[in-house]
Structure formats: structure tokens, C-alpha cells
Motif scaffolding. Structure first.
Motif, short mmCIF file in Angstrom:
data_model
loop_
_atom_site.label_atom_id
_atom_site.label_comp_id
_atom_site.label_asym_id
_atom_site.label_seq_id
_atom_site.Cartn_x
_atom_site.Cartn_y
_atom_site.Cartn_z
N ARG A 283 60.55 45.03 -33.30
CA ARG A 283 60.24 44.65 -31.91
C ARG A 283 61.53 44.60 -31.08
O ARG A 283 61.49 44.73 -29.86
CB ARG A 283 59.48 43.33 -31.84
CG ARG A 283 60.26 42.13 -32.25
CD ARG A 283 59.49 40.82 -32.08
NE ARG A 283 60.33 39.72 -32.52
CZ ARG A 283 61.27 39.15 -31.76
NH1 ARG A 283 61.45 39.55 -30.52
NH2 ARG A 283 62.02 38.18 -32.23
N GLU A 287 60.86 46.40 -27.75
CA GLU A 287 60.86 45.55 -26.57
C GLU A 287 62.25 45.38 -25.97
O GLU A 287 62.50 44.44 -25.21
CB GLU A 287 60.25 44.19 -26.94
CG GLU A 287 58.80 44.31 -27.42
CD GLU A 287 58.21 43.02 -27.97
OE1 GLU A 287 58.81 41.94 -27.74
OE2 GLU A 287 57.15 43.09 -28.62
N LYS A 308 56.66 42.43 -35.97
CA LYS A 308 56.91 41.27 -35.09
C LYS A 308 57.95 40.32 -35.67
O LYS A 308 58.13 39.21 -35.15
CB LYS A 308 55.60 40.51 -34.84
CG LYS A 308 54.57 41.31 -34.04
CD LYS A 308 53.35 40.45 -33.79
CE LYS A 308 52.26 41.23 -33.08
NZ LYS A 308 51.04 40.41 -32.88
#
Length: 368
Positions: A283, A287, A308
Motif C-alpha cells: 500500500r 497509495e 494492507k
């Protein structure tokens, strides 16, 4: 513990298909002199250290912590190498490992399969590799993909270690006509987009390819501005996809490989199964606020998965800095986490405990 960022239906179908399935880890090592440019990468705190990052990571991935490693893990600007994540999971799950040398400046210290490639020159020169070398690596990739497909695993985690590889990835994506500028990632907390773009534009111009984008021959593009890992992994993944699942483990670099696979399939009319292939990362990459991995994956049309995993509550500051944008991914770290979730239904607690356990052993063996 796994998020589907793009192509949700196809991504969930892939995850469902391989839940509880067996996996093997393939890591392809390569080198580009692009990685020696000051400031281009944080995967090694100096250009000299970055020359040895891939072979040090390979040794650690294969052996785990040793009191006197032949190639110690290089010091980073901040944080711990992502190979800690990969090794911890490989060890805990007993994953088979296959290491390939696509082109390194020196021989690794652990058993590797030599693909007969060569390290790439800096992409800014516009002549990174000989076309004959690229063709050879392409053929070897297909050949070894076919051989790996005969092994008993259900899917293959295909990882890489190439310092400076997000810059060669930008060059390849650009040459294929994909508007990747400003969207790629790096090992820095704030991506060095301007530096990367200057090198890419210079390389494509010097290769006399800037005015020919999108390029019709992907092999010519790789020879001009690529690195040896890209073409080898593309060949392996194409061959594997015909009978198995493929988890391209990485961020920007593996999105470039996925785009390259499509271009190769089209250019040479090669049959493969795009729906068998997904890109899996962390992530921290997916992200990353200083890149745009999700939009890049959408432009390419690929499935982007992310673990995650969080290091927010880690007892090690070397892991906590991942949450500040350092390191992010590498050596199939994200893909290994995804595999742990699929194979053993691991969640945050098991992942963190296993990774920290390895870090503890490492600090006892060599100090940290």
C-alpha cells in the motif's frame, strides 16, 4: 489484508482462484548504471553501495541472517530493506525460491540461474543494451517460463531487484506511448520526477526514438532505454500465464513489465493469458501521494493488488519509516505478503510478528 485497486472484478476473481493455492517465488536480478546516478535511488545510500544492492538482497533472501555475509545489506538513507519482508514470509511459508541473474556487474554469492544477459548502461545514453542481448533475454525468459510452469506450484510470484528500475520503467512506459510521467514511484519519500523525466527524454532522444512514440518494436525500446530484468520477466510471465497464475510482484517496474507483455504479444503475435496476470505491491506504493500508481495501472489496463500491511505500530524504527514514505517496496515484498494472506489467511498481526522476528534475529547476528 488485500486490496484490489483496479479492475475489481478481474482482481477478485484472481484472488478467489488462488486462495489456498501453492506458490513459488522467482526473483530476477538485474543492474542498470542508471542506478549509480547521484540521488536517483535510495536503495543504497551511495552509488558504490547501490552497485551491490541486488546481490546483497539475493544473498539475504536465500540465506537469511548470517553472522558474516559475503555481501552485507547496504546501508539505506533510512529504513530496512524490503528483503526482510520477503525473506520472513519465504521462510515461514517454506516457499520454493528461484533466483535468476539477468545481468549483474558481478556474480552473486548464492545459487542463481544465469540467463546470459549483461548489466545495462545508463538509459540516458540511448543505448542501454545490445539488441542481441535483449533478444537473447527474451528467448531465455520464454524458455524458463515454460520450465517453471512444469513445477508443481499453482501460481508464481515474479519479483525483481534492479536499483534505478523505476526510472527505466518510466522510459519503457513512455516509449510504449503511456503517459507515465509524474505517476511513477521511487524509493525516496518524495518521488524525484523531474530527475527521472530528464534522463528518460534524453535517452529516447539520443536513441532517435522520441519522434517515433509509440514504438512498434518493444525489443528496440528495451535495448535503447531498458534494463535486463524487464524483458526476461516479460518472457517468463507470458509463458507462465498460459497454464498458471502470475503475480508480478512490484509497483512501477512490474506495471511497466505488464505493459511490455501486451506490446510483445501484439508485435510478435504471441498467445498468452492476460487474465492470469496481476500486479501485486504494497500500500506504500499503491497509495504513495507523490506518485499515482492507481492511475498508471488504469492507463495500462492491469489489475493492481496491494497488501494492507502497516508498520505504524512496529517496535522497530527501521520499519516505522515505511509509513513516512521511505523504501516502500522491492524484492517481491508486497507479492509475498499477498501470498501469505492467500495461503495461510495471514493478517496484520502474523505479518508484523514474522517480519519483526526476522529483524530481531538479524540484529543479534550482525547488529542493527
Amino acid at each position: 489484508m488485500i486490496q484490489v485497486y483496479t479492475q475489481e472484478k478481474q482482481g477478485n476473481e484472481w484472488l478467489q482462484r488462488y486462495r489456498g493455492a501453492s506458490a513459488a517465488l522467482v526473483c530476477v536480478l538485474g543492474f542498470t548504471e542508471t542506478g549509480l546516478i547521484p540521488g536517483i535511488s535510495a536503495a543504497g545510500s551511495t552509488p558504490h553501495a547501490r552497485r551491490y544492492t541486488a546481490i546483497a538482497d539475493a544473498e539475504f533472501l536465500y540465506n537469511g541472517p548470517q553472522p558474516r555475509p559475503q555481501y552485507p545489506l547496504p546501508p539505506l538513507a533510512a529504513g530496512a530493506s524490503p528483503v526482510f519482508i520477503s525473506r520472513a514470509i519465504v521462510e515461514a511459508l517454506g516457499l520454493p525460491i528461484y533466483l535468476f541473474n539477468a545481468g549483474l556487474p558481478q556474480l552473486p554469492s548464492v545459487p542463481t540461474i544465469d540467463l546470459g544477459g549483461a548489466a545495462a548502461q545508463c538509459l540516458s545514453r540511448g543505448c542501454a543494451m545490445k539488441l542481441a542481448t535483449v533478444k537473447h533475454l527474451w528467448e531465455q525468459g520464454i524458455l524458463w517460463g515454460e520450465q517453471l510452469a512444469r513445477q508443481p506450484q499453482d501460481y508464481v510470484i515474479l519479483g525483481e531487484c534492479v536499483v534505478g528500475g523505476t526510472t527505466t520503467a518510466l522510459a519503457v512506459l513512455t516509449g510504449l506511448g503511456i503517459a507515465a510521467a509524474g505517476k511513477v514511484n521511487s524509493s525516496h519519500p518524495v518521488c524525484n520526477h523531474a530527475q527521472k523525466w530528464t534522463l528518460v527524454k534524453l535517452g529516447l532522444q539520443r536513441a532517435h526514438l522520441w519522434d517515433k512514440i509509440p514504438l512498434q518494436d518493444p525489443l528496440v525500446l528495451i535495448a535503447a532505454v531498458g534494463d535486463p530484468m524487464q524483458i526476461a520477466v516479460a518472457g517468463m510471465a507470458i509463458a507462465l500465464s498460459r497454464s498458471q497464475g502470475v503475480l508480478l510482484a512490484g509497483g512501477t517496474q512490474m506495471l511497466a513489465v505488464y505493459a511490455l507483455m501486451h506490446a510483445l504479444g501484439k508485435a510478435f503475435e504471441i498467445a498468452w493469458q492476460p487474465e492470469a496476470v496481476v500486479v501485486g505491491t504494497t500500500r506504500w506504493v499503491a497509495e504513495d501521494p507523490t506518485g499515482n500508481t492507481v492511475e498508471l495501472a488504469q492507463l495500462i489496463g492491469g489489475v493492481l493488488l496491494g497488501t494492507k500491511l502497516s508498520f505504524k505500530n512496529s517496535r522497530y524504527p527501521q520499519l516505522q519509516v515505511y509509513e513516512q514514505g521511505y523504501v516502500k517496496e522491492g524484492v517481491a515484498a508486497g507479492g509475498c505478503c499477498i501470498a501469505a494472506c492467500l495461503m495461510q489467511n495471514w493478517h496484520q498481526a502474523q505479518l508484523l510478528q514474522t517480519i519483526e522476528g526476522l529483524l530481531e534475529r538479524y540484529s543479534k547476528a550482525v547488529g542493527f
